[in-house]
Each structure stands twice: as C-alpha cells, then as structure tokens.
Design a protein around this motif. Structure first.
Motif, PDB file in Angstrom:
ATOM      1  N   THR A 277       0.855  -1.183   0.000  1.00 57.50           N
ATOM      2  CA  THR A 277       0.000   0.000   0.000  1.00 57.50           C
ATOM      3  C   THR A 277       0.895   1.238   0.000  1.00 57.50           C
ATOM      4  N   PHE A 278       0.272   2.418  -0.087  1.00 52.14           N
ATOM      5  CA  PHE A 278       1.064   3.646  -0.122  1.00 52.14           C
ATOM      6  C   PHE A 278       1.869   3.804   1.170  1.00 52.14           C
ATOM      7  N   LEU A 279       1.234   3.524   2.312  1.00 48.55           N
ATOM      8  CA  LEU A 279       1.919   3.654   3.600  1.00 48.55           C
ATOM      9  C   LEU A 279       3.037   2.627   3.732  1.00 48.55           C
ATOM     10  N   GLU A 280       2.772   1.410   3.292  1.00 46.62           N
ATOM     11  CA  GLU A 280       3.804   0.362   3.346  1.00 46.62           C
ATOM     12  C   GLU A 280       4.979   0.702   2.443  1.00 46.62           C
ATOM     13  N   SER A 281       4.693   1.290   1.288  1.00 44.79           N
ATOM     14  CA  SER A 281       5.781   1.639   0.363  1.00 44.79           C
ATOM     15  C   SER A 281       6.689   2.713   0.966  1.00 44.79           C
ATOM     16  N   ILE A 282       6.110   3.632   1.752  1.00 45.27           N
ATOM     17  CA  ILE A 282       6.934   4.660   2.401  1.00 45.27           C
ATOM     18  C   ILE A 282       7.851   4.025   3.440  1.00 45.27           C
ATOM     19  N   PHE A 283       7.294   3.158   4.293  1.00 44.69           N
ATOM     20  CA  PHE A 283       8.112   2.511   5.322  1.00 44.69           C
ATOM     21  C   PHE A 283       9.176   1.608   4.692  1.00 44.69           C
ATOM     22  N   TYR A 284       8.804   0.902   3.630  1.00 46.66           N
ATOM     23  CA  TYR A 284       9.770   0.027   2.952  1.00 46.66           C
ATOM     24  C   TYR A 284      10.891   0.854   2.332  1.00 46.66           C
ATOM     25  N   SER A 285      10.561   1.973   1.701  1.00 44.16           N
ATOM     26  CA  SER A 285      11.556   2.822   1.045  1.00 44.16           C
ATOM     27  C   SER A 285      12.507   3.447   2.065  1.00 44.16           C
ATOM     28  N   VAL A 286      11.948   3.955   3.166  1.00 43.79           N
ATOM     29  CA  VAL A 286      12.796   4.542   4.208  1.00 43.79           C
ATOM     30  C   VAL A 286      13.697   3.469   4.818  1.00 43.79           C
ATOM     31  N   GLY A 287      13.162   2.275   5.024  1.00 45.17           N
ATOM     32  CA  GLY A 287      13.966   1.188   5.586  1.00 45.17           C
ATOM     33  C   GLY A 287      15.102   0.769   4.667  1.00 45.17           C
ATOM     34  N   ILE A 288      14.797   0.606   3.379  1.00 41.16           N
ATOM     35  CA  ILE A 288      15.824   0.206   2.410  1.00 41.16           C
ATOM     36  C   ILE A 288      16.915   1.265   2.311  1.00 41.16           C
ATOM     37  N   SER A 289      16.532   2.531   2.203  1.00 40.26           N
ATOM     38  CA  SER A 289      17.525   3.602   2.067  1.00 40.26           C
ATOM     39  C   SER A 289      18.323   3.787   3.354  1.00 40.26           C
ATOM     40  N   THR A 290      17.686   3.583   4.500  1.00 36.53           N
ATOM     41  CA  THR A 290      18.419   3.634   5.771  1.00 36.53           C
ATOM     42  C   THR A 290      19.430   2.497   5.852  1.00 36.53           C
ATOM     43  N   GLY A 291      19.049   1.338   5.358  1.00 35.78           N
ATOM     44  CA  GLY A 291      19.986   0.210   5.309  1.00 35.78           C
ATOM     45  C   GLY A 291      21.183   0.505   4.430  1.00 35.78           C
ATOM     46  N   PHE A 292      20.938   1.197   3.307  1.00 33.20           N
ATOM     47  CA  PHE A 292      22.039   1.603   2.435  1.00 33.20           C
ATOM     48  C   PHE A 292      22.964   2.575   3.163  1.00 33.20           C
ATOM     49  N   ALA A 293      22.367   3.577   3.833  1.00 34.12           N
ATOM     50  CA  ALA A 293      23.173   4.564   4.559  1.00 34.12           C
ATOM     51  C   ALA A 293      23.979   3.896   5.671  1.00 34.12           C
ATOM     52  N   LEU A 294      23.369   2.967   6.387  1.00 30.31           N
ATOM     53  CA  LEU A 294      24.065   2.255   7.460  1.00 30.31           C
ATOM     54  C   LEU A 294      25.248   1.462   6.912  1.00 30.31           C
ATOM     55  N   ALA A 295      25.032   0.762   5.808  1.00 26.34           N
ATOM     56  CA  ALA A 295      26.088  -0.061   5.227  1.00 26.34           C
ATOM     57  C   ALA A 295      27.245   0.794   4.717  1.00 26.34           C
ATOM     58  N   ILE A 296      26.944   1.910   4.054  1.00 22.76           N
ATOM     59  CA  ILE A 296      28.013   2.725   3.480  1.00 22.76           C
ATOM     60  C   ILE A 296      28.801   3.453   4.568  1.00 22.76           C
ATOM     61  N   VAL A 297      28.145   3.843   5.676  1.00 22.26           N
ATOM     62  CA  VAL A 297      28.863   4.491   6.781  1.00 22.26           C
ATOM     63  C   VAL A 297      29.767   3.481   7.492  1.00 22.26           C
ATOM     64  N   ILE A 298      29.278   2.269   7.695  1.00 18.43           N
ATOM     65  CA  ILE A 298      30.111   1.227   8.319  1.00 18.43           C
ATOM     66  C   ILE A 298      31.318   0.925   7.446  1.00 18.43           C
ATOM     67  N   MET A 299      31.103   0.827   6.133  1.00 19.46           N
ATOM     68  CA  MET A 299      32.201   0.556   5.212  1.00 19.46           C
ATOM     69  C   MET A 299      33.213   1.695   5.226  1.00 19.46           C
ATOM     70  N   ALA A 300      32.726   2.934   5.286  1.00 19.93           N
ATOM     71  CA  ALA A 300      33.629   4.092   5.331  1.00 19.93           C
ATOM     72  C   ALA A 300      34.449   4.079   6.619  1.00 19.93           C
ATOM     73  N   GLY A 301      33.835   3.730   7.746  1.00 20.28           N
ATOM     74  CA  GLY A 301      34.562   3.638   9.010  1.00 20.28           C
ATOM     75  C   GLY A 301      35.664   2.592   8.954  1.00 20.28           C
ATOM     76  N   ILE A 302      35.379   1.458   8.342  1.00 19.16           N
ATOM     77  CA  ILE A 302      36.399   0.403   8.216  1.00 19.16           C
ATOM     78  C   ILE A 302      37.556   0.878   7.339  1.00 19.16           C
ATOM     79  N   ARG A 303      37.243   1.555   6.242  1.00 16.25           N
ATOM     80  CA  ARG A 303      38.294   1.996   5.327  1.00 16.25           C
ATOM     81  C   ARG A 303      39.139   3.112   5.955  1.00 16.25           C
ATOM     82  N   GLU A 304      38.520   3.980   6.758  1.00 15.83           N
ATOM     83  CA  GLU A 304      39.289   5.020   7.443  1.00 15.83           C
ATOM     84  C   GLU A 304      40.259   4.407   8.450  1.00 15.83           C
TER      85      GLU A 304
END
Length: 319
Positions: A277-304
């Motif tokens: 549904t529209f509400l589910e798509s918002i929560f799914y999109s925010v969750g997926i993009s937050t997961g991307f942000a979490l993964a890229i920040v963790i990777m950046a911390g490891i590389r630093e």
C-alpha cells in the motif's frame, strides 16, 4: 496349441469391439418429447447465447450452442463441450464447463427453456442461479489489505537488517564502493539516497496507480520510473550545490550517478511487485535507504581505520 490360443484371443478381441460399438450406438431416450426443433436464448458474458435442439420421440437427436460474442479463450472454447453435454442429456440439465461460468449459465438457462418447450412445459425460473452467480463474483472479490503498525515496523526493520539493499540484494554497489572512503562523505551520500528513494517511491507509486494502471501502460513502468528518478536527482543536486557546496564537491560524480543507482529503481519497482500500500511503500523505502546509509557508513569507518593502520608492504594494494 499356440495357434488355437491366438485364434481364441483374436475372436475375443473382435467380440469386445462389436459389443463396444453396440453400446456406443445406444440411443439415449427421453419421454414426453414432441418432435421438432426448439430454440432458446440465454444471457452470456459478452452477449446472447443461443441453444437450438432437435428432438424426436426418443430424445435429442441434434444440438447447437452459439455465442459469437463470448470470449474466445473461455466462453467460446466451451461451446463445443456444452453442445456435447446437451446431446447426451435426457433431463434438460447439463453440468457446464469449468472456467466459463457465465457462458455455461446462459447455456443451461437456454437449454432448460428449449427442453421445457419440447415437453410442453413452462421454462424453469433462473433467478436463484443468477443470485448464486452474483454471490460467487462477490466471494471472488479480493479483500482489502489491512495495514497495522506492527506490520509497518516489521517491513521497516527487515528492510534495514534482513533484506539490506547492499549486503543482501547487492544493489547500489557503485556508489557504495566509490563514496565510502570517508565517514562524513558517506553519511552525506546516505542522506541523499534516503531522500531520493523515499520521494521517488511516493511519486512512482502514484504514477503507477493513477496513470499507468488506469491507461493500461504497465509496460512503460521502467522508463517512466527512470525519468522520475532522474528529475529528483537533479533537484537534490541543485539543493546541495546551493546549500551545502562542500558536500556537493565531496560527492562529485557520484551524486548524478544516483540516477543510475539500481537500488533507487529497484525499490520503486519492488513496491509495486510486492503489492505494498502507499503507507507500506513509504516505510519500505525509508527502511531500504536507511539500510544503504548504514552499510556505506560502516564501510567508510572500516576503510578510514585501515588507512591509519600500519599495513605490511606485502599486503598493500591489490593482490
């Protein structure tokens, strides 16, 4: 001895064939019929379904079911089988054909009326059958999907940790590797991706439901979604260039590359594919993009941390 056995087997086989032919040619009788040809019409799915029967004192000798306006793949394909059922009937009733409910109902109605006329009776009422058909359609109607706060939280958490777009689905690898050298830059890219994915999902969901589905243009989904995402990325690029020029310079070429980031397009398409549904798509999109942000920040911390470590020369660079 063997010849006698062969002759006996051949004789037995011939007798079986003869008996079967007599059994197959047995005439189906129906009493009380007035010889003649009778025609009746029933209301099918696409239009009228006409049933014509020819009878004599013994029963139905010929039948024809016509429905030129019925759907060829369903009702039209069932006409021949309905004709055979009518020829074999002695009671004025047939079973119908599965998958052709409306055509079968019209043929039953018309056959019952023609058969009753051949017997000099009134056509049976079909009100109950029509009501049953309406009830069947109502029962087959899909139930509305119920959205609860619990289901939204499950979608959000699973999108971040379980179905992580980078670590599980392997989408968005290009910016993940290219902008993960410093934590600050990675965090900026993560925030930009969160904004773009969330807004893109909201826009594409509305376009899919209100435009593409209404006009039957589902095949244009990928092209339309890419255009929407490209427009949003240009908007984000202008905002960062105006408000946060340092982050704009740090992201460099990877910011416009969000347009071709398969994670953004993948999330928009998944929302439609998963039936959110529209509400589910918002929560799914925010969750997926937050997961991307979490993964890229963790990777950046490891590389630093690796840059500050004293790595032996033998382990430096590509293997």
């Amino acid at each position: 001895m063997s010849k006698k056995i062969k002759l006996f087997a051949m004789a037995l086989l011939s007798l079986t064939v003869i008996l079967q032919s007599f059994a197959g040619s047995k005439v189906v009788k129906a009493e009380g019929l007035k010889p003649g040809t009778y025609t009746a019409v029933g209301d099918g799915f696409g239009g009228d379904v006409t049933v014509t029967i020819t009878v004599d004192e013994n029963g139905i000798t010929d039948a024809l079911v016509e429905g030129p306006d019925e759907t060829p793949a369903y009702g039209g394909a069932a006409l021949e089988e309905l004709t055979e059922q009518i020829k074999a009937s002695t009671t004025g009733e047939i079973d119908g054909v599965s998958g052709a409910t409306f055509t079968s109902g019209a043929a039953k109605e018309a056959f019952a009326a023609a058969f009753a006329e051949a017997k000099g009776e009134e056509a049976p009422a079909v009100v109950e059958e029509e009501e049953t058909a309406e009830e069947t359609v109502e029962e087959e109607a899909p139930e509305e999907k119920k959205v609860t706060f619990k289901s939204l939280i499950i979608i959000f958490i699973s999108a971040i940790l379980i179905n992580n777009v980078v670590l599980s689905q392997f989408l968005g690898i290009c910016p993940f590797l290219g902008v993960s050298k410093k934590v600050e830059t990675a965090a900026g890219m993560g925030a930009a991706v969160i904004f773009v994915i969330t807004i893109a999902s909201m826009c594409t969901f509305g376009i899919q439901k209100l435009v593409l589905d209404k006009l039957g243009l589902q095949y244009m989904q990928t092209i339309v979604f890419i255009l929407v995402i490209a427009a949003l990325v240009q908007f984000v690029e202008m905002v960062l260039k105006k408000l946060v020029p340092s982050l704009y310079k740090a992201l460099g070429v990877y910011l416009p590359l969000i347009t071709t980031n398969c994670a953004v397009l993948g999330v928009s398409i998944n929302n439609i594919t998963y039936g959110h549904t529209f509400l589910e798509s918002i929560f799914y999109s925010v969750g997926i993009s937050t997961g991307f942000a979490l993964a890229i920040v963790i990777m950046a911390g490891i590389r630093e941390r690796n840059e500050d470590n004293d790595v032996p020369n033998a382990f430096k660079g590509s293997p």
